[in-house]
Design an enzyme around this catalytic site. Structure first.
Site, PDB file in Angstrom:
ATOM      1  N   CYS A  44       0.825  -1.205   0.000  1.00  0.00           N
ATOM      2  CA  CYS A  44       0.000   0.000   0.000  1.00  0.00           C
ATOM      3  C   CYS A  44       0.862   1.259   0.000  1.00  0.00           C
ATOM      4  O   CYS A  44       0.399   2.335  -0.369  1.00  0.00           O
ATOM      5  CB  CYS A  44      -0.931   0.000   1.205  1.00  0.00           C
ATOM      6  SG  CYS A  44      -0.089  -0.247   2.769  1.00  0.00           S
ATOM      7  N   ASN A  45       2.119   1.125   0.407  1.00  0.00           N
ATOM      8  CA  ASN A  45       2.999   2.290   0.478  1.00  0.00           C
ATOM      9  C   ASN A  45       3.953   2.431  -0.695  1.00  0.00           C
ATOM     10  O   ASN A  45       4.579   3.477  -0.859  1.00  0.00           O
ATOM     11  CB  ASN A  45       3.829   2.245   1.768  1.00  0.00           C
ATOM     12  CG  ASN A  45       3.156   3.007   2.881  1.00  0.00           C
ATOM     13  OD1 ASN A  45       2.283   3.828   2.633  1.00  0.00           O
ATOM     14  ND2 ASN A  45       3.542   2.727   4.111  1.00  0.00           N
TER      15      ASN A  45
END
Length: 449
Positions: free
Chosen positions: A50-51
């Site tokens: 997600c990052n």
């Protein structure tokens, strides 16, 4: 083949851009095969969280744009939209980057341990797809060693230090009976996920997740034994909230003062802790004017986070030193490996010369030629063939005045520099003698005429 790390992360790109390049875990094997075939890569691994989305790849050329082009085509994203957010790390910088990522030094939360598991997943997926070779295999092993040593030898992961953790810590200061409290989380991005994780660790009673995309809200809620809802349901469910944490990408407020006021009345003025982590803000600031509402923004938490960061700077410095040490070890391995390949190639060529020359000598003997002369021819020919390429290289270096290259060649060929100099002096003396003799001969010839 040069090594590249190409991608984007939470520092270089907002969530909307990161989402557009994120890979589905189930389809990652096909993506790896596609990347390898379309770019001509020797090795490739993809890290998608997600990052961050990052591609670690060895190419037969030095043009990373080929990889960027493949990435945007495969993910069906406009290159102009993502190009400003992409970074390209080459060679040593790419090696260092993977090690820092694995150790949590490049994370949103400094030292967070989850990233190591995600890097290991990327490694296993690449290995299962047959896309790892000796270079990336060894690099990942060094990255894992870095992460382990950082965890063991430093305090980098001793205490969580994120805005999310600070938010939950502040909420606990207001409510000492957390298991009896309900938290409403607005949004479903990385920050809200971290908040949900910390709330669970602190024993919150119930978690409700509200998001414009209900499916994302469901995934997050299910991961934390919570309940999902749409943003349309938020005003109706807000009175249940003792704790509200909001972090969306909305350009307009999600919760107005009137909505909060009605919720407080429905709660019979029981206190409500509200934390707005969004920029622009999700909650109208006027809502904080009510006596029973404790409204904070991300700026109110920076002091807590900064203090914790300062307390861990020594650990971060130690971790960076560990990374540099492992980068050196990896480079030593790469150089030794490259030298091994060169040595094998050199030996193979020498053996090929030997076989060809031996076959020629055997034919001469079969024709009845003098064995002694054949041996003389064999040794002379083989020597000439073996020294031809080094001789050409030395002459080229001498012609350009490249003394460093000459010195390296002498060291590699184990030739005594002093012997070379004495030989050169001898050649000069012989030449001087020859010149002198010629001059005397010229004088004698002149006198006799």
């Amino acid at each position: 083949m040069p090594l590249f790390a190409i991608g984007l992360n939470h520092d270089s790109a907002p969530v909307a851009v990161r989402e557009s390049l994120a890979f589905n875990a189930e389809a990652l094997g096909d993506a790896l095969q596609s990347a390898r075939s379309e770019t001509g890569a020797d090795e490739v691994a993809i890290l998608s969280t997600c990052n961050r989305t990052e591609i670690y790849i060895r190419l037969p050329h030095t043009d990373p744009e080929v990889v960027i082009g493949w990435l945007t085509r495969h993910q069906r994203v406009d290159l102009r939209k993502v190009r400003p957010h992409l970074y390209v790390r080459r060679s040593t910088e790419a090696m260092r980057h993977l090690m820092r990522v694995s150790a949590g030094l490049d994370s949103l939360v400094l030292g967070e341990p989850q990233i190591l598991g995600q890097v290991k997943d990327a490694y296993h997926k690449a290995a299962n797809a047959g896309c790892l070779g000796a270079v990336l295999e060894r690099l990942f092993q060094h990255a894992f060693a870095v992460a382990k040593q950082v965890r063991t030898d430093t305090d980098i992961g001793s205490n969580p230090i994120s805005v999310a953790f600070a938010a939950v810590t502040m909420a606990k200061q207001i409510f000492d009976d957390f298991p009896k409290r309900t938290a409403v989380l607005v949004g479903a991005g990385e920050t809200i996920e971290l908040v949900a994780r910390h709330l669970g660790q602190q024993g919150i009673g119930q978690v409700l997740v509200a998001n414009r995309n209900v499916e994302r809200a469901k995934r997050l809620a299910e991961a934390h034994d919570g309940e999902a809802m749409s943003l349309n349901d938020l005003p109706r469910r807000l009175p249940e909230a003792d704790v509200v944490v909001s972090s969306t990408g909305s350009s307009l407020p999600i919760l107005g003062k009137g909505t909060v006021e009605r919720a407080v009345r429905a709660r019979r003025h029981k206190p409500m802790f509200m934390l707005d982590l969004a920029v622009p803000r999700d909650i109208e600031p006027e809502a904080g004017e009510m006596d029973d509402v404790y409204l904070y923004t991300v700026d109110d938490l920076r002091g807590v986070v900064a203090e914790n960061m300062r307390s861990r700077q020594d650990a971060a410095t130690q971790a960076e030193a560990i990374v540099e040490q492992q980068v050196r070890h990896y480079l030593e391995w790469r150089r030794a490996r490259d030298a091994g390949e060169a040595i094998r190639s050199f030996r193979s060529r020498a053996e090929s010369y030997a076989r060809a020359t031996r076959a020629q000598a055997a034919r001469q003997l079969s024709r009845g030629e003098d064995p002694f002369e054949v041996i003389e021819w064999l040794t002379h020919t083989l020597t000439r063939r073996l020294v031809h390429a080094p001789t050409v290289g030395l002459r080229a270096a001498a012609a350009t005045g490249d003394r460093t290259r000459i010195q390296h060649a002498l060291e590699t060929l184990a030739i005594d520099q002093q012997l070379v100099e004495r030989s050169s002096e001898g050649d000069d003396s012989q030449q001087a003698g020859a010149d002198g003799g010629a001059a005397r001969g010229d004088r004698r010839a002149a006198g006799g005429s």
